[in-house]
Design an enzyme around this catalytic site. Structure first.
Site, PDB file in Angstrom:
ATOM      1  N   HIS A 232      30.693  44.533  32.761  1.00 30.60           N
ATOM      2  CA  HIS A 232      31.191  44.335  34.133  1.00 30.60           C
ATOM      3  C   HIS A 232      31.085  42.877  34.562  1.00 30.60           C
ATOM      4  O   HIS A 232      30.723  42.577  35.694  1.00 30.60           O
ATOM      5  CB  HIS A 232      30.414  45.229  35.122  1.00 30.60           C
ATOM      6  CG  HIS A 232      30.756  46.690  35.003  1.00 30.60           C
ATOM      7  ND1 HIS A 232      31.869  47.235  35.582  1.00 30.60           N
ATOM      8  CD2 HIS A 232      30.120  47.704  34.354  1.00 30.60           C
ATOM      9  CE1 HIS A 232      31.908  48.549  35.304  1.00 30.60           C
ATOM     10  NE2 HIS A 232      30.871  48.847  34.558  1.00 30.60           N
ATOM     11  N   ASP A 295      25.300  49.245  33.366  1.00 27.81           N
ATOM     12  CA  ASP A 295      26.128  50.438  33.143  1.00 27.81           C
ATOM     13  C   ASP A 295      27.327  50.120  32.265  1.00 27.81           C
ATOM     14  O   ASP A 295      27.804  48.987  32.232  1.00 27.81           O
ATOM     15  CB  ASP A 295      26.626  51.004  34.488  1.00 27.81           C
ATOM     16  CG  ASP A 295      27.396  49.971  35.295  1.00 27.81           C
ATOM     17  OD1 ASP A 295      26.926  48.824  35.366  1.00 27.81           O
ATOM     18  OD2 ASP A 295      28.466  50.298  35.845  1.00 27.81           O
ATOM     19  N   GLU A 296      27.788  51.139  31.575  1.00 29.52           N
ATOM     20  CA  GLU A 296      29.056  51.108  30.852  1.00 29.52           C
ATOM     21  C   GLU A 296      29.259  49.846  29.996  1.00 29.52           C
ATOM     22  O   GLU A 296      30.322  49.247  30.012  1.00 29.52           O
ATOM     23  CB  GLU A 296      30.232  51.225  31.853  1.00 29.52           C
ATOM     24  CG  GLU A 296      30.175  52.479  32.678  1.00 29.52           C
ATOM     25  CD  GLU A 296      31.249  52.537  33.755  1.00 29.52           C
ATOM     26  OE1 GLU A 296      31.836  53.604  33.914  1.00 29.52           O
ATOM     27  OE2 GLU A 296      31.486  51.527  34.454  1.00 29.52           O
ATOM     28  N   CYS A 297      28.224  49.486  29.230  1.00 29.82           N
ATOM     29  CA  CYS A 297      28.354  48.289  28.394  1.00 29.82           C
ATOM     30  C   CYS A 297      28.960  48.672  27.058  1.00 29.82           C
ATOM     31  O   CYS A 297      28.294  48.664  26.019  1.00 29.82           O
ATOM     32  CB  CYS A 297      26.987  47.641  28.227  1.00 29.82           C
ATOM     33  SG  CYS A 297      26.370  47.063  29.804  1.00 29.82           S
TER      34      CYS A 297
END
Ligand code: TNX
Length: 503
Positions: A232, A295-297
């Site tokens: 992100h 998150d969401e790496c």
């Protein structure tokens, strides 16, 4: 008639309180003056009544705010309060200014929304109230669409009515970097220049941010800043080529995909970057928490991810703050003791979310519960809504946002290990503060009540113990206040809305 439902509320049946000309706000004890002045402003805005704030003994018809160690409900010093409304006067008692401020918010809800005309009466009640959890949060994503200081202040005004005491600001993402960092000025000059859907972008200067933090603090709201890393991060990567794995700055990004960006982990330049941004944001943060995302790496290898978040969390701890991370960060062992996790999987945990959340508890920390299928307020209310997403088992109606319990999600994670609840609103599809409010209200009322009001007596069956009809009726009363305050909300079919309302 109050949201969140108070621990104890008794209609005494006595004669009501009448606000007479010449009534005053009496303040006594540390911090009472500031709370009294906020009540003064609220009565002036809500009801056009101008009351003086004085340090004098109360007389008939006054509103007293008394803060002292032996005030407030026994055993709940941090945020508890007592409130008595009687013909003789109103009295709020609390051991802390925060408690007294929440008492004031209850009083606002008890005052009829149409309170400009005479006489203004409030029915006689006696309350003793305190929160279940210390952390009741809302999250505003100011990275996808940027919201200027005035919008965020308006949002703070709206959430305090529900006794929400933490505002998590998602300050950075692929689509924008929203906080000035003196040592890395391109982050905002380049990374802050756009937003989702090609929106104009924007950022908070250090002075803006200080102003926001102070405004929140006066209202007993702690700002939790989030710098989302190592994924992100496209806005940061576009600002500084040296932060990229391949050393090449990508273009700015205005779409809605996730998981495609990563910082160049394991590199001394990146390490210096993280140290600098954490140091500067920590210095602007009086509150205890600094959120570092995680998150969401999906573009960072598993080992790089773990090494990176461990190091970033360590830098947060060195800067004197408690690290907070999305539950994926629980994959990394060796996080600083007391690191807080934020759970964003579903009411029934998927993948390794439960394990990852429990890892924070094993590390001496606690967990904030934000189950996406009930607490994500950017999820559509109804199929076909033009604004919002539906990935988290949407639509999410008001009833679903209400009928769940944070202590019944991850086996082994009970009240003692849950710091509280938080409702995030992500803004890929949400461009204005009115749109934010329509997504947030009334569903935030449900999440705020879950965070504040006592646990269902029979936790084996949440549905039988949360009375949705009763809640919906209280929300109807609350909506009269939203109308009076100009807070936008969604007129969901499940609530018998006030008939004359225009929104
Ligand atoms: C998931 S939740 C995200 C966000 C998106 C959101 C949209 C989380 C930690 N990450 O990046 O904005 O879904 O609902």
């Amino acid at each position: 008639m109050v949201v969140p439902r108070p621990a104890q509320l008794e209609n005494t049946g006595d004669a009501p309180f009448t606000l007479l000309p010449g009534a005053r706000i009496i303040v006594a004890g540390p911090g009472a003056d500031a709370v009294g002045r906020l009540l003064r402003v609220e009565l002036a805005t809500d009801c056009r009544r101008e009351l003086a704030v004085v340090h004098e003994p109360p007389a008939f018809g006054d509103i007293a705010i008394v803060i002292a160690d032996d005030e407030g409900p026994a055993g709940h010093p941090a945020e508890g309060y007592t409130l008595e409304v009687a013909a003789e006067g109103v009295r709020i008692g609390a051991a802390t200014a925060a408690g007294a401020f929440w008492g004031v918010q209850t009083l606002r809800q008890l005052v009829p929304a149409e309170c400009e005309g005479d006489p203004l009466t409030v029915e006689a009640v006696r309350l003793a109230d305190h929160p279940r959890f210390a952390y009741r949060g809302a999250m505003l994503d100011v990275a996808r669409h940027f919201f200027p200081v005035a919008d965020v202040k308006r949002f703070i005004d709206a959430i305090v009515l529900l006794k929400v005491n933490h505002l998590h600001l998602h300050l950075t993402d692929d689509q924008g970097w929203r906080i000035e960092i003196a040592s890395w000025p391109e982050l905002t000059r380049i990374g802050g220049s756009t937003g989702s859907d090609g929106s104009h972008g924007g950022f908070y200067t250090v002075d803006d941010y200080r102003d926001l933090v102070a405004y929140a603090a006066e209202r007993h709201v702690t700002i939790v800043p989030e710098l989302d890393m190592p994924g992100h991060t496209n806005a940061a990567l576009a600002s500084y080529p040296e932060l990229n794995p391949d050393g090449v700055a990508p273009a700015l990004y205005t779409g809605s995909r996730v998981g495609f960006s990563t910082l160049r982990t394991g590199d001394p330049v990146t390490d210096g970057f993280v140290r600098d941004v954490v140091r500067e944001v920590a210095a602007l943060t009086p509150g205890p928490y600094l959120h570092i995302g995680g998150d969401e790496c999906l573009s960072t290898s598993a080992t790089d991810f773990e090494t990176f978040v461990r190091r970033a969390a360590e830098l947060v701890a060195e800067a004197g703050k408690i690290p907070v991370g999305w539950h994926e960060m629980g994959r990394a062992g060796g996080l600083p003791e007391g690191t807080v996790g934020q759970y964003w999987s579903f009411r029934t945990p998927r993948d390794d979310a439960a394990e990852e959340a429990l890892a924070f508890v094993r590390g001496g920390g606690a967990v904030i519960m934000s189950p996406a299928d009930v607490a994500y307020l950017d999820i559509v209310y109804e199929e076909g809504d033009p604004i919002g997403q539906d990935w988290a088992d949407g639509p999410t109606d008001l009833r679903s946002s209400y009928e769940w319990d944070p202590a019944r999600i991850v086996p082994g994670l009970g009240d003692a290990h849950i710091l509280g609840v938080e409702a995030p609103v992500w803004t890929e599809t949400i461009a204005t503060i009115e749109e934010v409010e329509r997504m947030v209200f009334p569903r935030l009322a449900a999440v705020a009540e879950i965070g504040w009001s006592e646990a269902p007596a029979d936790t084996a069956d949440v549905l039988s113990t949360r009375d949705f009809e009763d809640f919906a009726h209280r929300v109807e009363r609350l909506a009269e206040h939203w109308d009076a305050l100009g807070t936008a909300y969604r007129r969901v079919a499940e609530v018998p809305w006030p008939e004359d309302a225009t929104r």
